[in-house]
Scaffold this motif. Structure first.
Motif, mmCIF file in Angstrom:
data_model
loop_
_atom_site.group_PDB
_atom_site.id
_atom_site.type_symbol
_atom_site.label_atom_id
_atom_site.label_comp_id
_atom_site.label_asym_id
_atom_site.label_seq_id
_atom_site.Cartn_x
_atom_site.Cartn_y
_atom_site.Cartn_z
ATOM 1 N N VAL A 1 -18.679 -34.636 -17.848
ATOM 2 C CA VAL A 1 -18.140 -34.274 -19.498
ATOM 3 C C VAL A 1 -19.160 -34.952 -20.067
ATOM 4 C CG1 VAL A 1 -16.858 -35.404 -20.969
ATOM 5 C CG2 VAL A 1 -16.109 -34.984 -19.183
ATOM 6 N N VAL A 2 -20.266 -36.328 -19.695
ATOM 7 C CA VAL A 2 -20.782 -37.037 -20.211
ATOM 8 C C VAL A 2 -22.271 -36.470 -20.829
ATOM 9 C CG1 VAL A 2 -22.360 -38.224 -18.804
ATOM 10 C CG2 VAL A 2 -21.339 -39.581 -20.751
ATOM 11 N N ARG A 3 -22.350 -35.538 -19.570
ATOM 12 C CA ARG A 3 -23.774 -34.210 -20.451
ATOM 13 C C ARG A 3 -23.091 -33.260 -21.492
ATOM 14 N NH1 ARG A 3 -27.060 -34.986 -16.485
ATOM 15 N NH2 ARG A 3 -26.685 -36.241 -14.435
ATOM 16 N N ARG A 4 -22.155 -33.677 -21.752
ATOM 17 C CA ARG A 4 -22.225 -32.829 -22.835
ATOM 18 C C ARG A 4 -22.003 -33.367 -23.807
ATOM 19 N NH1 ARG A 4 -18.455 -29.104 -22.720
ATOM 20 N NH2 ARG A 4 -17.841 -27.952 -20.578
ATOM 21 N N ALA A 5 -23.053 -32.754 -25.416
ATOM 22 C CA ALA A 5 -23.684 -33.641 -26.836
ATOM 23 C C ALA A 5 -22.066 -34.328 -27.475
ATOM 24 C CB ALA A 5 -24.674 -32.734 -27.452
ATOM 25 N N GLN A 6 -20.875 -33.705 -27.525
ATOM 26 C CA GLN A 6 -19.500 -34.206 -27.915
ATOM 27 C C GLN A 6 -18.739 -34.591 -27.042
ATOM 28 O OE1 GLN A 6 -18.733 -30.983 -30.888
ATOM 29 N NE2 GLN A 6 -20.235 -32.135 -32.566
ATOM 30 N N LEU A 7 -18.154 -35.983 -27.476
ATOM 31 C CA LEU A 7 -17.340 -36.265 -26.482
ATOM 32 C C LEU A 7 -15.742 -36.154 -27.192
ATOM 33 C CD1 LEU A 7 -18.936 -39.681 -25.442
ATOM 34 C CD2 LEU A 7 -19.135 -37.315 -23.641
ATOM 35 N N ARG A 8 -15.932 -36.252 -28.246
ATOM 36 C CA ARG A 8 -14.158 -35.928 -29.007
ATOM 37 C C ARG A 8 -12.632 -35.483 -28.502
ATOM 38 N NH1 ARG A 8 -13.940 -32.283 -32.750
ATOM 39 N NH2 ARG A 8 -15.890 -31.192 -33.202
ATOM 40 N N ARG A 9 -13.637 -33.728 -28.016
ATOM 41 C CA ARG A 9 -12.572 -33.300 -27.477
ATOM 42 C C ARG A 9 -12.330 -33.385 -25.906
ATOM 43 N NH1 ARG A 9 -16.869 -29.464 -29.634
ATOM 44 N NH2 ARG A 9 -15.611 -28.211 -31.352
ATOM 45 N N ALA A 10 -13.125 -34.224 -25.378
ATOM 46 C CA ALA A 10 -12.777 -34.749 -24.285
ATOM 47 C C ALA A 10 -11.771 -36.006 -24.122
ATOM 48 C CB ALA A 10 -13.557 -35.042 -22.814
ATOM 49 N N LEU A 11 -11.735 -36.519 -25.247
ATOM 50 C CA LEU A 11 -11.247 -38.002 -26.002
ATOM 51 C C LEU A 11 -9.746 -37.670 -26.138
ATOM 52 C CD1 LEU A 11 -13.581 -40.240 -27.418
ATOM 53 C CD2 LEU A 11 -12.708 -40.938 -24.908
ATOM 54 N N THR A 12 -9.447 -36.601 -27.055
ATOM 55 C CA THR A 12 -8.082 -36.256 -27.643
ATOM 56 C C THR A 12 -7.391 -35.909 -26.353
ATOM 57 O OG1 THR A 12 -9.862 -36.058 -29.944
ATOM 58 C CG2 THR A 12 -7.626 -34.527 -29.356
ATOM 59 N N GLY A 13 -8.322 -34.594 -25.363
ATOM 60 C CA GLY A 13 -8.224 -33.383 -24.609
ATOM 61 C C GLY A 13 -6.831 -34.518 -23.513
ATOM 62 N N GLY A 14 -7.896 -35.520 -23.468
ATOM 63 C CA GLY A 14 -7.305 -36.395 -21.796
ATOM 64 C C GLY A 14 -5.909 -37.438 -23.003
ATOM 65 N N LEU A 15 -5.683 -37.845 -24.434
ATOM 66 C CA LEU A 15 -5.378 -38.855 -24.914
ATOM 67 C C LEU A 15 -3.782 -37.606 -24.748
ATOM 68 C CD1 LEU A 15 -4.718 -41.109 -26.241
ATOM 69 C CD2 LEU A 15 -5.182 -40.179 -27.862
ATOM 70 N N VAL A 16 -3.862 -36.524 -25.414
ATOM 71 C CA VAL A 16 -3.101 -35.260 -25.398
ATOM 72 C C VAL A 16 -2.338 -35.351 -24.067
ATOM 73 C CG1 VAL A 16 -1.907 -32.870 -26.031
ATOM 74 C CG2 VAL A 16 -3.860 -34.338 -27.578
ATOM 75 N N ALA A 17 -3.291 -35.001 -22.908
ATOM 76 C CA ALA A 17 -2.560 -34.776 -21.854
ATOM 77 C C ALA A 17 -1.698 -35.301 -20.915
ATOM 78 C CB ALA A 17 -4.184 -34.248 -21.178
ATOM 79 N N THR A 18 -2.498 -37.031 -21.359
ATOM 80 C CA THR A 18 -1.492 -38.473 -21.060
ATOM 81 C C THR A 18 -0.024 -38.251 -21.237
ATOM 82 O OG1 THR A 18 -3.851 -39.632 -20.647
ATOM 83 C CG2 THR A 18 -1.875 -40.334 -20.588
#
Length: 546
Positions: A272-289
């Motif tokens: 994930v960190v190689r992507r330019a944007q991290l917000r989708r991963a963070l929001t996705g992780g929060l919603v998945a949790t």
């Protein structure tokens, strides 16, 4: 790494962080056996609240006294307190009495990291050893969340919490023995008396948050992870002992499942960190949790637990790492100190809040409602932080092009994504005109070059060796072997280079065993001595012809 003190330092760290996880599981199981789920909640609060006091106290002691003495005293207090907890548990004393001793031992563990930060540079004999030591400490922290609960599960099944506390006390005693060396004069140097007062640090953090409002959202996501960890201190014990009836080893086993997911999460973060944007991963992780917590609340069974808990551990660990990385990307590096101090404080408060939420919801509506309610809280946090995360991403400056170029080089390809990004950020773009010499044979060298554009001719003793096009590199020999430049490099065409100076280059390469091995193997493959002899003969023959 042939440094006995470094090995002892790392061993003491590993035993301590593993013992921390095991002791927490042990005291929560003891509390449940003594007073049920309500006792678990109160003991969990008793474990976490003092940390908010012990952590700054440990930092203050390290700043005012010799770090080696503070570290040794911390290990000794742990050993005595946890041995006392084992005796109290064996005598069937009330859980508050046992918990008080465990809290004292866990509070002493707060000396581990501030003293380690001071001592490690005095133990290391080279930059390579310093980076390698830091790397091993990180490995210990990563696996402790898996090993500690497994230890608690295994020993709890044999001898209950008493056996767990005995093992933790023994580990602390070994840490005392491992640390009982005579400190070097460098370690005895007392240069930390002017530590920044905590109030000044928090004022600086508050000012940074007012200026960079998006950082509040990043702190919110990181705090959501800590909130779940705090809630799990209560919920997993009740799930294991009451809902699933797994016995005394159950809480440790379920915690180990979460820890296993955290270890696996490093692979996800690397992608994930190689992507330019991290917000989708963070929001996705929060919603998945949140979704998994709600689902686990509706379907609380052993098969579901063995699937959901590792996934939850993976999401929680990823949220922690990615939120820290987004904070770094979107903030002036000179402002990171106060913000990370605030991150630690807010995380501790969130952990206490998680315990309180879980305990309150269980008292009102039971275990299943507590799991579902914790998930609903995360949904609220996700909605509240969406805009802030978008703003943080818009202020981030990820060196995507530089990372892509460096990741194609043999010594950088194995690096973790976060380390690769650090190196890419340190790189300077240098434009070179055709015919210009970049390095000259015999000069001292402290810069590594990667070719971003153009072509560069490399010669040794005036004899042409090869041309380095885009994606190639040069200058690594002088940095890795501490010799003068072994060749001359001149631009064949107009070009552009990524220049990486000695310190970030060596910190990255020597701090990662696979990268270091790749770099060493590459230098060996150059067969420089043979090339030096061959080019010297060729140059001499050319002179004779003249």
């Amino acid at each position: 790494m042939n440094n006995a003190r470094m090995h002892r330092f790392v061993l003491a760290h590993l035993l301590t962080v593993v013992g921390e996880w095991a002791a927490i599981v042990g005291i929560l199981v003891h509390a449940y056996r003594w007073g049920g789920s309500s006792a678990v909640g109160f003991v969990a609060l008793a474990v976490h609240v003092p940390t908010l006091v012990f952590a700054p106290l440990a930092a203050h002691l390290t700043a005012r006294h010799r770090a080696h003495s503070v570290r040794l005293a911390g290990f000794a207090v742990q050993a005595v307190a946890l041995a006392g907890a084992a005796i109290a548990a064996a005598l069937d004393l009330p859980s508050p009495a046992v918990a008080a001793l465990v809290v004292l031992g866990l509070g002493a563990i707060n000396t581990l990291r501030p003293t380690g930060a001071v001592l490690l540079p005095t133990i290391a004999r080279s930059t390579e050893e310093l980076v390698g030591g830091n790397l091993r400490v990180s490995y210990c922290d990563s696996v402790s969340g898996l090993i500690g609960p497994l230890v608690a599960a295994a020993l709890g099944g044999i001898g209950g919490p008493t056996a767990v506390f005995i093992a933790c006390a023994a580990g602390s005693a070994i840490a005392v023995a491992a640390t009982a060396w005579r400190p070097s004069p460098l370690a005895l140097a007392h240069a930390h008396g002017n530590a920044t007062p905590p109030r000044r640090v928090m004022r600086a953090a508050t000012a940074e948050l007012r200026e960079r409002k998006w950082a509040i959202g990043v702190l919110g996501v990181s705090s959501a992870r800590n909130l779940v960890i705090g809630a799990f201190d209560v919920l997993l014990v009740v799930v294991a002992l009451q809902a699933l009836e797994l016995g005394d080893r159950g809480p440790g086993l379920l915690s180990a499942l979460v820890g296993a997911g955290a270890v696996v999460s490093m692979l996800l973060v690397t992608f994930v960190v190689r992507r330019a944007q991290l917000r989708r991963a963070l929001t996705g992780g929060l919603v998945a949790t949140a979704a998994m917590l709600v689902g686990f609340g509706f379907f609380t069974s052993a098969p579901v637990a063995f699937v959901v808990l590792p996934l939850l551990g993976m999401c929680l660990s990823s949220m922690e790492n990615l939120s820290r990385m987004l904070l770094q990307r979107s903030t002036d590096p000179r402002s990171l100190g106060p913000l990370f101090a605030c991150l630690g404080l807010v995380g501790g408060i969130a952990q206490v809040a998680g315990v309180g939420i879980a305990q309150g919801l269980m008292a009102l509506a039971g275990l299943h409602a507590a799991l579902i309610g914790t998930g609903v809280v995360l949904v609220v946090i996700a909605l509240a932080t969406t805009r802030a995360l978008r703003d943080a991403d818009s202020h981030a400056d990820v060196p995507v092009v530089e990372m892509a170029l460096l990741s194609g080089l043999p010594m950088f390809a194995p690096l973790p994504a976060a380390t690769l990004e650090m190196v890419a950020r340190s790189a300077e773009r240098v434009k070179i005109a055709s015919g210009e010499a970049v390095i000259r044979q015999g000069d001292s060298g402290d810069v590594f070059y990667a070719v971003a554009d153009g072509e560069f001719d490399i010669d040794m003793n005036g004899v042409y060796l090869r041309t380095a096009p885009r994606g190639d590199f040069f200058g690594e020999v002088a940095l890795l072997t501490n010799v003068t430049r072994t060749a001359t490099v001149r631009a064949r065409t107009d070009g552009e280079l990524l220049a990486i100076h000695r310190d970030p280059f060596l910190l990255a390469i020597t701090g990662h065993e696979v990268s270091h091995a790749a770099a060493t193997a590459y230098v060996d493959s150059l067969d420089l001595e043979e090339k030096m002899r061959r080019t010297s003969r060729s140059r001499g023959a050319a002179g004779d012809d003249k």
